[in-house]
Design a protein around this motif. Structure first.
Motif, PDB file in Angstrom:
ATOM      1  N   MET A  54      64.488  14.316  27.181  1.00 57.57           N
ATOM      2  CA  MET A  54      63.803  12.971  27.057  1.00 57.57           C
ATOM      3  C   MET A  54      62.834  13.107  25.725  1.00 57.57           C
ATOM      4  SD  MET A  54      61.988  11.199  30.411  1.00 57.57           S
ATOM      5  CE  MET A  54      61.151   9.652  29.531  1.00 57.57           C
ATOM      6  N   LYS A  55      62.863  11.704  24.980  1.00 52.47           N
ATOM      7  CA  LYS A  55      62.088  12.137  23.677  1.00 52.47           C
ATOM      8  C   LYS A  55      60.862  11.127  23.959  1.00 52.47           C
ATOM      9  CE  LYS A  55      64.171  12.496  19.454  1.00 52.47           C
ATOM     10  NZ  LYS A  55      65.087  12.263  18.582  1.00 52.47           N
ATOM     11  N   PHE A  56      59.704  12.014  23.354  1.00 47.30           N
ATOM     12  CA  PHE A  56      58.255  11.408  23.469  1.00 47.30           C
ATOM     13  C   PHE A  56      57.759  11.085  22.025  1.00 47.30           C
ATOM     14  CE2 PHE A  56      59.033  13.373  27.482  1.00 47.30           C
ATOM     15  CZ  PHE A  56      58.844  12.507  28.468  1.00 47.30           C
ATOM     16  N   LEU A  57      56.675  10.199  21.902  1.00 49.01           N
ATOM     17  CA  LEU A  57      56.168  10.142  20.699  1.00 49.01           C
ATOM     18  C   LEU A  57      54.664  10.329  20.865  1.00 49.01           C
ATOM     19  CD1 LEU A  57      57.506   8.499  18.153  1.00 49.01           C
ATOM     20  CD2 LEU A  57      56.025   6.435  18.850  1.00 49.01           C
ATOM     21  N   ALA A  58      54.216  11.084  20.084  1.00 49.68           N
ATOM     22  CA  ALA A  58      52.669  11.326  20.337  1.00 49.68           C
ATOM     23  C   ALA A  58      52.075  10.756  18.934  1.00 49.68           C
ATOM     24  CB  ALA A  58      52.345  12.818  20.131  1.00 49.68           C
ATOM     25  N   GLU A  59      50.733  10.105  19.283  1.00 47.16           N
ATOM     26  CA  GLU A  59      49.887   9.549  18.170  1.00 47.16           C
ATOM     27  C   GLU A  59      48.624  10.505  18.430  1.00 47.16           C
ATOM     28  OE1 GLU A  59      49.865   6.069  16.872  1.00 47.16           O
ATOM     29  OE2 GLU A  59      51.803   5.485  17.386  1.00 47.16           O
ATOM     30  N   ILE A  60      48.362  11.155  17.171  1.00 47.91           N
ATOM     31  CA  ILE A  60      47.273  12.128  17.292  1.00 47.91           C
ATOM     32  C   ILE A  60      46.255  11.554  15.977  1.00 47.91           C
ATOM     33  CG2 ILE A  60      46.377  14.517  16.864  1.00 47.91           C
ATOM     34  CD1 ILE A  60      49.534  15.140  17.238  1.00 47.91           C
ATOM     35  N   ASP A  61      44.823  11.528  16.469  1.00 47.59           N
ATOM     36  CA  ASP A  61      43.738  11.544  15.371  1.00 47.59           C
ATOM     37  C   ASP A  61      42.914  12.851  15.255  1.00 47.59           C
ATOM     38  OD1 ASP A  61      44.349   8.716  15.329  1.00 47.59           O
ATOM     39  OD2 ASP A  61      43.117   8.039  17.003  1.00 47.59           O
ATOM     40  N   VAL A  62      42.886  12.900  13.932  1.00 53.68           N
ATOM     41  CA  VAL A  62      42.132  14.225  13.943  1.00 53.68           C
ATOM     42  C   VAL A  62      40.771  13.648  12.873  1.00 53.68           C
ATOM     43  CG1 VAL A  62      42.046  16.390  12.675  1.00 53.68           C
ATOM     44  CG2 VAL A  62      44.092  15.596  13.981  1.00 53.68           C
ATOM     45  N   MET A  63      39.786  13.814  13.497  1.00 56.01           N
ATOM     46  CA  MET A  63      38.376  13.565  12.806  1.00 56.01           C
ATOM     47  C   MET A  63      37.549  14.581  12.563  1.00 56.01           C
ATOM     48  SD  MET A  63      39.136  10.123  12.148  1.00 56.01           S
ATOM     49  CE  MET A  63      37.489   9.294  11.913  1.00 56.01           C
ATOM     50  N   PRO A  64      36.894  14.546  11.374  1.00 58.87           N
ATOM     51  CA  PRO A  64      35.690  15.380  11.052  1.00 58.87           C
ATOM     52  C   PRO A  64      34.739  15.283  12.169  1.00 58.87           C
ATOM     53  CG  PRO A  64      35.399  13.708   9.760  1.00 58.87           C
ATOM     54  CD  PRO A  64      36.792  13.326  10.294  1.00 58.87           C
ATOM     55  N   LYS A  65      34.191  16.464  12.882  1.00 56.47           N
ATOM     56  CA  LYS A  65      33.134  16.452  13.763  1.00 56.47           C
ATOM     57  C   LYS A  65      31.867  15.693  13.339  1.00 56.47           C
ATOM     58  CE  LYS A  65      34.541  20.307  16.513  1.00 56.47           C
ATOM     59  NZ  LYS A  65      34.340  21.776  16.825  1.00 56.47           N
ATOM     60  N   LYS A  66      31.158  14.820  14.311  1.00 52.12           N
ATOM     61  CA  LYS A  66      29.987  14.139  14.014  1.00 52.12           C
ATOM     62  C   LYS A  66      28.840  15.018  13.299  1.00 52.12           C
ATOM     63  CE  LYS A  66      30.148  10.222  16.872  1.00 52.12           C
ATOM     64  NZ  LYS A  66      31.250  10.450  17.928  1.00 52.12           N
ATOM     65  N   GLU A  67      28.754  16.155  13.694  1.00 57.92           N
ATOM     66  CA  GLU A  67      27.545  16.929  12.706  1.00 57.92           C
ATOM     67  C   GLU A  67      28.094  17.458  11.475  1.00 57.92           C
ATOM     68  OE1 GLU A  67      29.446  19.161  15.524  1.00 57.92           O
ATOM     69  OE2 GLU A  67      29.085  17.068  16.579  1.00 57.92           O
ATOM     70  N   ILE A  68      29.450  17.056  11.011  1.00 57.40           N
ATOM     71  CA  ILE A  68      29.933  17.458   9.702  1.00 57.40           C
ATOM     72  C   ILE A  68      29.923  16.444   8.768  1.00 57.40           C
ATOM     73  CG2 ILE A  68      31.902  18.234   8.769  1.00 57.40           C
ATOM     74  CD1 ILE A  68      31.557  20.591  10.364  1.00 57.40           C
ATOM     75  N   LEU A  69      29.277  16.730   7.648  1.00 59.50           N
ATOM     76  CA  LEU A  69      29.325  15.805   6.566  1.00 59.50           C
ATOM     77  C   LEU A  69      30.744  15.361   6.041  1.00 59.50           C
ATOM     78  CD1 LEU A  69      27.132  14.434   4.765  1.00 59.50           C
ATOM     79  CD2 LEU A  69      27.639  16.031   2.913  1.00 59.50           C
ATOM     80  N   ASP A  70      30.996  13.971   5.979  1.00 62.89           N
ATOM     81  CA  ASP A  70      32.294  13.487   5.697  1.00 62.89           C
ATOM     82  C   ASP A  70      32.079  13.170   4.182  1.00 62.89           C
ATOM     83  OD1 ASP A  70      34.643  12.416   5.124  1.00 62.89           O
ATOM     84  OD2 ASP A  70      34.400  10.929   6.746  1.00 62.89           O
ATOM     85  N   PRO A  71      32.348  13.664   3.040  1.00 67.39           N
ATOM     86  CA  PRO A  71      32.183  13.279   1.760  1.00 67.39           C
ATOM     87  C   PRO A  71      32.961  12.138   1.106  1.00 67.39           C
ATOM     88  CG  PRO A  71      32.837  15.509   1.908  1.00 67.39           C
ATOM     89  CD  PRO A  71      32.804  15.233   3.239  1.00 67.39           C
ATOM     90  N   GLN A  72      34.311  12.266   1.916  1.00 70.08           N
ATOM     91  CA  GLN A  72      35.363  11.131   1.436  1.00 70.08           C
ATOM     92  C   GLN A  72      34.554   9.737   2.085  1.00 70.08           C
ATOM     93  OE1 GLN A  72      39.075  11.989   3.054  1.00 70.08           O
ATOM     94  NE2 GLN A  72      40.103  10.490   1.560  1.00 70.08           N
ATOM     95  N   GLY A  73      34.206   9.844   3.150  1.00 72.01           N
ATOM     96  CA  GLY A  73      33.852   8.765   4.118  1.00 72.01           C
ATOM     97  C   GLY A  73      32.470   8.094   3.392  1.00 72.01           C
ATOM     98  N   LYS A  74      31.718   9.126   2.935  1.00 74.33           N
ATOM     99  CA  LYS A  74      30.446   8.536   2.227  1.00 74.33           C
ATOM    100  C   LYS A  74      30.675   7.865   0.905  1.00 74.33           C
ATOM    101  CE  LYS A  74      26.106  10.426   3.607  1.00 74.33           C
ATOM    102  NZ  LYS A  74      26.305   9.969   4.852  1.00 74.33           N
ATOM    103  N   ALA A  75      31.709   8.456   0.333  1.00 76.74           N
ATOM    104  CA  ALA A  75      32.066   7.718  -0.978  1.00 76.74           C
ATOM    105  C   ALA A  75      32.612   6.266  -0.604  1.00 76.74           C
ATOM    106  CB  ALA A  75      33.090   8.726  -1.685  1.00 76.74           C
ATOM    107  N   VAL A  76      33.670   6.159   0.361  1.00 73.45           N
ATOM    108  CA  VAL A  76      34.102   5.019   0.517  1.00 73.45           C
ATOM    109  C   VAL A  76      32.958   3.925   1.064  1.00 73.45           C
ATOM    110  CG1 VAL A  76      35.622   3.638   2.145  1.00 73.45           C
ATOM    111  CG2 VAL A  76      36.518   5.940   1.009  1.00 73.45           C
ATOM    112  N   THR A  77      32.132   4.310   1.955  1.00 70.17           N
ATOM    113  CA  THR A  77      31.201   3.643   2.238  1.00 70.17           C
ATOM    114  C   THR A  77      30.317   2.869   1.164  1.00 70.17           C
ATOM    115  OG1 THR A  77      30.683   5.167   4.344  1.00 70.17           O
ATOM    116  CG2 THR A  77      29.004   3.504   3.915  1.00 70.17           C
TER     117      THR A  77
END
Lengths: 83, 83
Positions: free
Chosen positions: B1-24
Motif C-alpha cells: 500500500m502507498k501512503f503519503l506523509a506530510e512533515i513539518d520541521v520547525m526551529p525549536k521555540k528557544e532557538i533564534l530564527d534569523p530568517q523568520g526575524k528578517a521576514v517579520t
C-alpha cells in the motif's frame, strides 16, 4: 483579536526539486528504500492582529503573494485559526 | 500500500530564527505591520510503500530522526495518510 496562520509553500509539481531529489537518494543509503518522491518546501507560522478571521486570512494571502512565495515556481496553502 | 506523509520541521521555540526575524521586519515595509512573530521551517512531503499505516508512520519517524530534522535545533510533526 490574535490569529495564528500556518502556511505551506511548496515547489510546483512541474518544477524539479533538486533538494528533494537528493534527499530521496539518501533514503536508500539509510535503509529506507520504501520512501519515494520527497519534496521539500517551507513551513511558515505567523501571528496576525486582526478584527476577524476574514481579515486575518486576507492579510495572510497578501503576505504569501507579496513576500513568502515565489508564484512562478511555488504554490502555497494556509489555514488561519484564532490564537 | 502507498501512503503519503506530510512533515513539518520547525526551529525549536528557544532557538533564534534569523530568517523568520528578517521576514517579520519586511512585513512592516510591505504595509503588513499586523503580522508578527514569523517563524520559518521546512515542509516535506514523501511517499512510502508499506504494509500498513503503523509501519508507514514508523518509517517516517525514522526518516525524520535520522535525516530530515536536526533534533538539537529543530522539532518535527507529521501525519501519514493512505495515498
Amino acid at each position: 483579536m490574535k490569529f495564528l496562520a500556518e502556511i505551506d509553500v511548496m515547489p510546483k509539481k512541474e518544477i524539479l526539486d533538486p533538494q528533494g531529489k537528493a534527499v530521496t537518494g539518501s533514503m536508500k543509503n539509510l535503509g529506507l528504500a520504501e520512501i519515494l518522491n520527497v519534496r521539500i518546501g517551507k513551513h511558515i507560522t505567523l501571528e496576525i492582529e486582526a478584527e476577524n478571521e476574514a481579515i486575518a486570512s486576507a492579510k495572510t494571502e497578501e503576505a504569501c503573494k507579496n513576500l513568502l512565495a515565489n508564484l512562478i515556481m511555488e504554490s502555497y496553502t494556509f489555514k488561519v485559526i484564532p490564537a
